[in-house]
Design a protein around this motif. Sequence first.
Motif, PDB file in Angstrom:
ATOM      1  N   GLN A 126       0.826  -1.207   0.000  1.00 49.85           N
ATOM      2  CA  GLN A 126       0.000   0.000   0.000  1.00 49.85           C
ATOM      3  C   GLN A 126       0.865   1.265   0.000  1.00 49.85           C
ATOM      4  N   ALA A 127       2.002   1.213   0.665  1.00 54.72           N
ATOM      5  CA  ALA A 127       2.916   2.359   0.636  1.00 54.72           C
ATOM      6  C   ALA A 127       3.432   2.588  -0.786  1.00 54.72           C
ATOM      7  N   PHE A 128       3.742   1.500  -1.488  1.00 54.95           N
ATOM      8  CA  PHE A 128       4.184   1.614  -2.880  1.00 54.95           C
ATOM      9  C   PHE A 128       3.065   2.176  -3.755  1.00 54.95           C
ATOM     10  N   LEU A 129       1.839   1.696  -3.559  1.00 52.47           N
ATOM     11  CA  LEU A 129       0.723   2.175  -4.373  1.00 52.47           C
ATOM     12  C   LEU A 129       0.442   3.656  -4.128  1.00 52.47           C
ATOM     13  N   THR A 130       0.698   4.125  -2.923  1.00 54.70           N
ATOM     14  CA  THR A 130       0.558   5.556  -2.646  1.00 54.70           C
ATOM     15  C   THR A 130       1.509   6.361  -3.525  1.00 54.70           C
ATOM     16  N   ARG A 131       2.734   5.881  -3.666  1.00 51.90           N
ATOM     17  CA  ARG A 131       3.710   6.552  -4.530  1.00 51.90           C
ATOM     18  C   ARG A 131       3.270   6.483  -5.993  1.00 51.90           C
ATOM     19  N   VAL A 132       2.720   5.345  -6.384  1.00 44.92           N
ATOM     20  CA  VAL A 132       2.243   5.168  -7.756  1.00 44.92           C
ATOM     21  C   VAL A 132       1.124   6.157  -8.069  1.00 44.92           C
ATOM     22  N   LYS A 133       0.182   6.291  -7.142  1.00 49.36           N
ATOM     23  CA  LYS A 133      -0.940   7.205  -7.362  1.00 49.36           C
ATOM     24  C   LYS A 133      -0.464   8.651  -7.484  1.00 49.36           C
ATOM     25  N   GLN A 134       0.604   8.992  -6.779  1.00 52.77           N
ATOM     26  CA  GLN A 134       1.152  10.344  -6.870  1.00 52.77           C
ATOM     27  C   GLN A 134       1.717  10.636  -8.258  1.00 52.77           C
ATOM     28  N   LYS A 135       2.002   9.576  -9.020  1.00 53.10           N
ATOM     29  CA  LYS A 135       2.504   9.722 -10.388  1.00 53.10           C
ATOM     30  C   LYS A 135       1.372   9.689 -11.420  1.00 53.10           C
ATOM     31  N   ASN A 136       0.133   9.762 -10.940  1.00 53.62           N
ATOM     32  CA  ASN A 136      -1.035   9.755 -11.826  1.00 53.62           C
ATOM     33  C   ASN A 136      -1.141   8.448 -12.613  1.00 53.62           C
ATOM     34  N   ILE A 137      -0.853   7.341 -11.935  1.00 48.90           N
ATOM     35  CA  ILE A 137      -0.972   6.008 -12.521  1.00 48.90           C
ATOM     36  C   ILE A 137      -2.185   5.326 -11.899  1.00 48.90           C
ATOM     37  N   SER A 138      -3.058   4.780 -12.727  1.00 49.98           N
ATOM     38  CA  SER A 138      -4.258   4.107 -12.238  1.00 49.98           C
ATOM     39  C   SER A 138      -3.935   2.684 -11.799  1.00 49.98           C
ATOM     40  N   VAL A 139      -4.695   2.202 -10.803  1.00 52.47           N
ATOM     41  CA  VAL A 139      -4.469   0.875 -10.228  1.00 52.47           C
ATOM     42  C   VAL A 139      -5.761   0.078 -10.292  1.00 52.47           C
ATOM     43  N   TYR A 140      -5.672  -1.141 -10.853  1.00 49.89           N
ATOM     44  CA  TYR A 140      -6.803  -2.061 -10.723  1.00 49.89           C
ATOM     45  C   TYR A 140      -6.309  -3.382 -10.168  1.00 49.89           C
ATOM     46  N   SER A 141      -7.142  -3.984  -9.333  1.00 55.11           N
ATOM     47  CA  SER A 141      -6.690  -5.081  -8.486  1.00 55.11           C
ATOM     48  C   SER A 141      -6.716  -6.427  -9.190  1.00 55.11           C
ATOM     49  N   MET A 142      -5.722  -7.222  -8.874  1.00 60.66           N
ATOM     50  CA  MET A 142      -5.663  -8.624  -9.262  1.00 60.66           C
ATOM     51  C   MET A 142      -5.893  -9.466  -8.011  1.00 60.66           C
ATOM     52  N   LYS A 143      -6.524 -10.637  -8.173  1.00 60.29           N
ATOM     53  CA  LYS A 143      -6.803 -11.542  -7.053  1.00 60.29           C
ATOM     54  C   LYS A 143      -7.600 -10.823  -5.956  1.00 60.29           C
ATOM     55  N   SER A 144      -8.633 -10.119  -6.379  1.00 61.51           N
ATOM     56  CA  SER A 144      -9.474  -9.365  -5.444  1.00 61.51           C
ATOM     57  C   SER A 144     -10.124 -10.270  -4.406  1.00 61.51           C
ATOM     58  N   LEU A 145     -10.434 -11.506  -4.818  1.00 58.76           N
ATOM     59  CA  LEU A 145     -11.015 -12.487  -3.892  1.00 58.76           C
ATOM     60  C   LEU A 145      -9.988 -13.553  -3.512  1.00 58.76           C
ATOM     61  N   GLY A 146      -8.711 -13.189  -3.580  1.00 60.19           N
ATOM     62  CA  GLY A 146      -7.657 -14.097  -3.125  1.00 60.19           C
ATOM     63  C   GLY A 146      -7.614 -15.409  -3.867  1.00 60.19           C
ATOM     64  N   GLY A 147      -7.764 -15.356  -5.202  1.00 59.44           N
ATOM     65  CA  GLY A 147      -7.748 -16.591  -5.980  1.00 59.44           C
ATOM     66  C   GLY A 147      -8.917 -17.502  -5.661  1.00 59.44           C
ATOM     67  N   GLY A 148     -10.045 -16.909  -5.248  1.00 56.08           N
ATOM     68  CA  GLY A 148     -11.249 -17.673  -4.929  1.00 56.08           C
ATOM     69  C   GLY A 148     -11.400 -18.014  -3.462  1.00 56.08           C
ATOM     70  N   HIS A 149     -10.351 -17.795  -2.675  1.00 53.94           N
ATOM     71  CA  HIS A 149     -10.391 -18.200  -1.273  1.00 53.94           C
ATOM     72  C   HIS A 149     -11.197 -17.241  -0.397  1.00 53.94           C
ATOM     73  N   LEU A 150     -11.555 -16.078  -0.932  1.00 55.31           N
ATOM     74  CA  LEU A 150     -12.392 -15.133  -0.191  1.00 55.31           C
ATOM     75  C   LEU A 150     -13.816 -15.113  -0.736  1.00 55.31           C
ATOM     76  N   ARG A 151     -14.205 -16.164  -1.444  1.00 55.32           N
ATOM     77  CA  ARG A 151     -15.521 -16.177  -2.092  1.00 55.32           C
ATOM     78  C   ARG A 151     -16.653 -16.040  -1.081  1.00 55.32           C
ATOM     79  N   ASN A 152     -16.459 -16.561   0.147  1.00 53.31           N
ATOM     80  CA  ASN A 152     -17.502 -16.454   1.167  1.00 53.31           C
ATOM     81  C   ASN A 152     -17.473 -15.106   1.886  1.00 53.31           C
ATOM     82  N   GLU A 153     -16.483 -14.290   1.568  1.00 51.03           N
ATOM     83  CA  GLU A 153     -16.376 -12.940   2.121  1.00 51.03           C
ATOM     84  C   GLU A 153     -16.308 -11.924   0.983  1.00 51.03           C
ATOM     85  N   ALA A 154     -16.979 -12.249  -0.115  1.00 46.13           N
ATOM     86  CA  ALA A 154     -16.852 -11.446  -1.331  1.00 46.13           C
ATOM     87  C   ALA A 154     -17.289 -10.002  -1.128  1.00 46.13           C
ATOM     88  N   VAL A 155     -18.397  -9.791  -0.437  1.00 46.66           N
ATOM     89  CA  VAL A 155     -18.891  -8.424  -0.250  1.00 46.66           C
ATOM     90  C   VAL A 155     -17.886  -7.604   0.551  1.00 46.66           C
TER      91      VAL A 155
END
Length: 325
Positions: free
Chosen positions: A189-218
């Motif tokens: 997250q500290a790295f992403l803060t620096r990235v955002k300061q450079k006007n770079i957009s971020v979209y997440s990979m493995k948002s549900l942890g490769g399926g392991h967060l499927r029961n906590e999706a919301v």
Amino acid sequence: MKRVRFGRSGLRVTEYCLGCLTMGRLQAGLGARDGARIITTAVEHGVNFIDTAETYGNDEQVKIAVENLEQENPASLADLVIATKTKARSAQDMETFVSRTLEIFHRDRLDVVSLHNVADGDDFKHREDAFNRVLEFHDDGIIADIGLTAHSMAGFSPVLDHAGEFSVIMPIINFKGIGLRGYSLDELQAFLTRVKQKNISVYSMKSLGGGHLRNEAVEAINWLRHNPRVDVACVGAKDPVEVLANIHAFEDTPVPTGIKESIDRVERRVRIYTHLCEKCGKCAEACTSGALKFSEKSGPMIDHETCVICGYCAGACPKFIIRVV
């Protein structure tokens, strides 16, 4: 559905991006028309952003979805933003990829093209010819935004050095830090803060942890939606009903009982990418159901009849090669 600015070319995308990895040959291996139906379901319900890659085996799925939308919903197709990725290393490989992808997408411009799964700075140098060709395509108006995806912090090392050229990145990020190897969620997250300061957009990979967060999706989706370092959450699906449930989460509306019941009926399996296995045996040690056995010769083996899909094996794997599909 809420839309956000994405990249530097003026793209406006929904904060829900449909990830196509799950439906492709590397995971669920759905047929072309079944995969296309998931894409068109998302678009017809307001999602205008999908993510795919050269290695996902989604070409026919995306092609059929595009053709169906051309016939039935041309306005939504014109609004659709497609991000794609390639492991091309030479200028010629990149030219071939871009030409073929333009044909598949039925377009004369690609929205987002990313260097896929960059390992580190040395790997980036090996792709320098391909990267330079991407820059030329961008200057010619054939590629709108240039991105980079990686599974490690080392893979993102070129981003800040080329912050004027990269406008999009895709890191592994979820609220439990599943899939992070060699660095913590706080460090990411500290790295992403620096990235955002450079006007770079971020979209997440493995948002549900490769399926392991499927029961906590919301909870997982809401954590990403309210994370100022993440612009868009990319979430996969292997059935249209999962798309509908995700849309409810992104729109802050309760998931109807009927959709929940349908999701519960979707078959799940643990998949291990054995060709990447280091054969450490930690996954078998973590298995509490006795479903996962290990041998030095063949590595991990799963008895799917016994497996309860608890996810303990994935948490123990140092390579994050165990997914729920």
